[in-house]
Enzyme design. Structure first.
Site, PDB file in Angstrom:
ATOM      1  CE  LYS A   1      -3.460   2.917   1.130  1.00 43.32           C
ATOM      2  NZ  LYS A   1      -3.953   3.052   2.494  1.00 43.32           N
TER       3      LYS A   1
ATOM      4  CG  ASP B   1     -10.528   4.529   4.510  1.00 45.80           C
ATOM      5  OD1 ASP B   1      -9.628   3.783   4.930  1.00 45.80           O
ATOM      6  OD2 ASP B   1     -10.341   5.718   4.214  1.00 45.80           O
TER       7      ASP B   1
HETATM    8 ZN   LIG Z   1      -7.641   3.740   4.228  1.00 46.56          ZN
END
Ligand SMILES: [Zn+2]
Length: 433
Positions: free
Chosen positions: A215, A345
């Protein structure tokens, strides 16, 4: 049709939650479990098949056939989901299971890695019970997500199948650094790396300590101090180096990117998904379509924040600014045909509300219900590299099966109340009477 009493017995045979947790998933007995479905939703076509039986052996689906053709044999466990609509377990490709919904950033600084891991145990269970049988966790300090994934796989704690990134890579002072304290405290985010050599080292370090994917923070973000969501952070060259190393070592790359330039650069660098994409423009849309890059919008959190959030001032204005444009830009990208995978998220709003994202897609952005279902199943599995394992109810795939009261193609909000959850052949949640 089984009686309620026999249903309870059948569920006990399949393993009650408590009993199952004590044994590793790998030890799930290789006997048959027959899942009698009322209605079975094929997420590839949107067709609903009535009266089907899913035969589960160990962790996987062995066969699916009309119930009349599948007689129970001695030793079979039988689960009756008559009247319910059965579909594959849902997938969220953007979670933060080791983090809790807490918008006091200075209190967050006090959270130890041990506390993060404990948070993860609780949130993994909550997420699984909400019908999400797989997640991609994109950002966690101290490799706590690695240990959570391994504990789930070992059967120590309940939770979804996980792919994990470890700490997100980011530039000094960027969204993925820690910018809350003055220099004398020398606080640096776990994933900070600048320049080609450092980003290569960080990719290799994350893989060394257990990351399944990489990420990165390509642009500024909302919940970080002193940076601009629209500003690019990593350069094109740094991202090319990250992608080259990650792909060479068999890992996909997910790029947090709000600003249009950062989305375009990350896409040109070859990342596999753009996370958020708030300021996506036509140039980025064209490049993503050309390369088949996935977009992972995370939009429900904006609704939750507006209704219930209490952000500090240095986050709040950024949330207002991004929220003002993100939905219309994402809608434009969806209509233009960019591939979408469902991500939320989770942690920016409370874990377990993941399915609310589908409500935003369908009822705010006008996405067709079947297309929305596919973002959370087929597309998400494809992005994770797990198309052979999950994302549809088919022989050979994991027995990741959920059930709801009605057909979600009629109303996706029914997915906010999942009644039955089986993951890899193990029942974690039974239908309530
Ligand atoms: Zn995130």
């Amino acid at each position: 049709m089984l009686t309620r009493k026999s249903l309870a017995i059948a569920l006990m045979v399949a393993g009650s939650t408590v009993a199952v947790l004590a044994q590793p998933a790998a030890q799930a007995a290789a006997k048959r479990t027959l899942v009698r479905t009322g209605h079975l939703l094929d997420v590839k076509t949107g067709k609903v098949f009535d009266g089907q039986t899913i035969v589960v052996v160990g962790e996987t689906i062995q066969s699916i056939a009309p119930t009349a053709e599948v007689q129970a044999q001695a030793g079979d466990a039988v689960i009756d989901l008559g009247g319910m609509t059965v579909l594959p377990g849902l997938i969220d490709v953007h979670t933060h299971l080791t983090m809790n919904t807490d918008f006091d950033p200075y209190r967050e600084l006090t959270v130890t890695d041990a506390k993060k891991a404990i948070n993860g145990v609780a949130n993994a269970r909550t997420t699984l019970m909400a019908g999400f049988t797989s997640v991609r966790n994109v950002g966690a300090g101290g490799y706590t997500d690695v240990d959570l994934r391994d504990a789930i796989n070992a059967g120590q704690v309940p939770g979804p199948h996980m792919l994990v990134s470890g700490p997100a890579l980011g530039i000094t002072g960027g969204h993925c650094d820690e910018n809350l304290l003055p220099l004398k405290y020398h606080l640096v985010g776990d994933g900070v790396a600048d320049g080609i050599a450092e980003v290569q080292h960080k990719v290799r370090q994350n893989i060394k300590y257990g990351a399944d994917l990489i990420k990165i923070c390509a642009t500024g973000g909302v919940l970080s101090k002193g940076d601009d969501p629209q500003a690019s952070q990593y350069t094109l060259e740094e991202m090319q180096a990250i992608v080259a190393d990650a792909h060479r070592l068999g890992r996909k790359v997910a790029a947090h990117a709000h600003g249009a330039q950062g989305i375009l650069w990350a896409t040109e660098a070859g990342v596999d998904s753009i996370e958020h994409g708030s300021y996506i423009d036509d140039a980025a849309i064209a490049e993503m379509k050309k390369r088949g890059t996935y977009l992972v919008p995370t939009l429900y959190l904006e609704d939750w924040q507006i209704e219930k959030g209490s952000l500090p001032a240095f986050y709040h204005q950024k949330m207002v600014d991004v929220s003002a444009v993100a939905k219309s830009n994402i809608k434009h990208a969806m209509q233009a045909g960019v591939k979408i995978a469902l991500g939320t998220d989770a942690a920016v709003y409370p874990h377990g509300l993941n399915a609310h994202e589908l409500d935003v897609y369908v009822n705010q952005l006008g996405m067709a219900p079947l297309a929305a279902m596919q973002t959370a199943t087929l597309n998400a599995a494809d992005l994770m590299g797990w198309s052979a394992k999950t994302g549809a109810l088919e022989p050979g795939k994991w027995a990741d099966i959920i059930a709801v009261d009605r057909n979600p193609l009629d109303d996706v909000r029914v997915l906010q109340d999942v009644k039955f959850v089986m993951k890899a052949g193990v029942v974690f949640k039974g239908p309530r009477d």
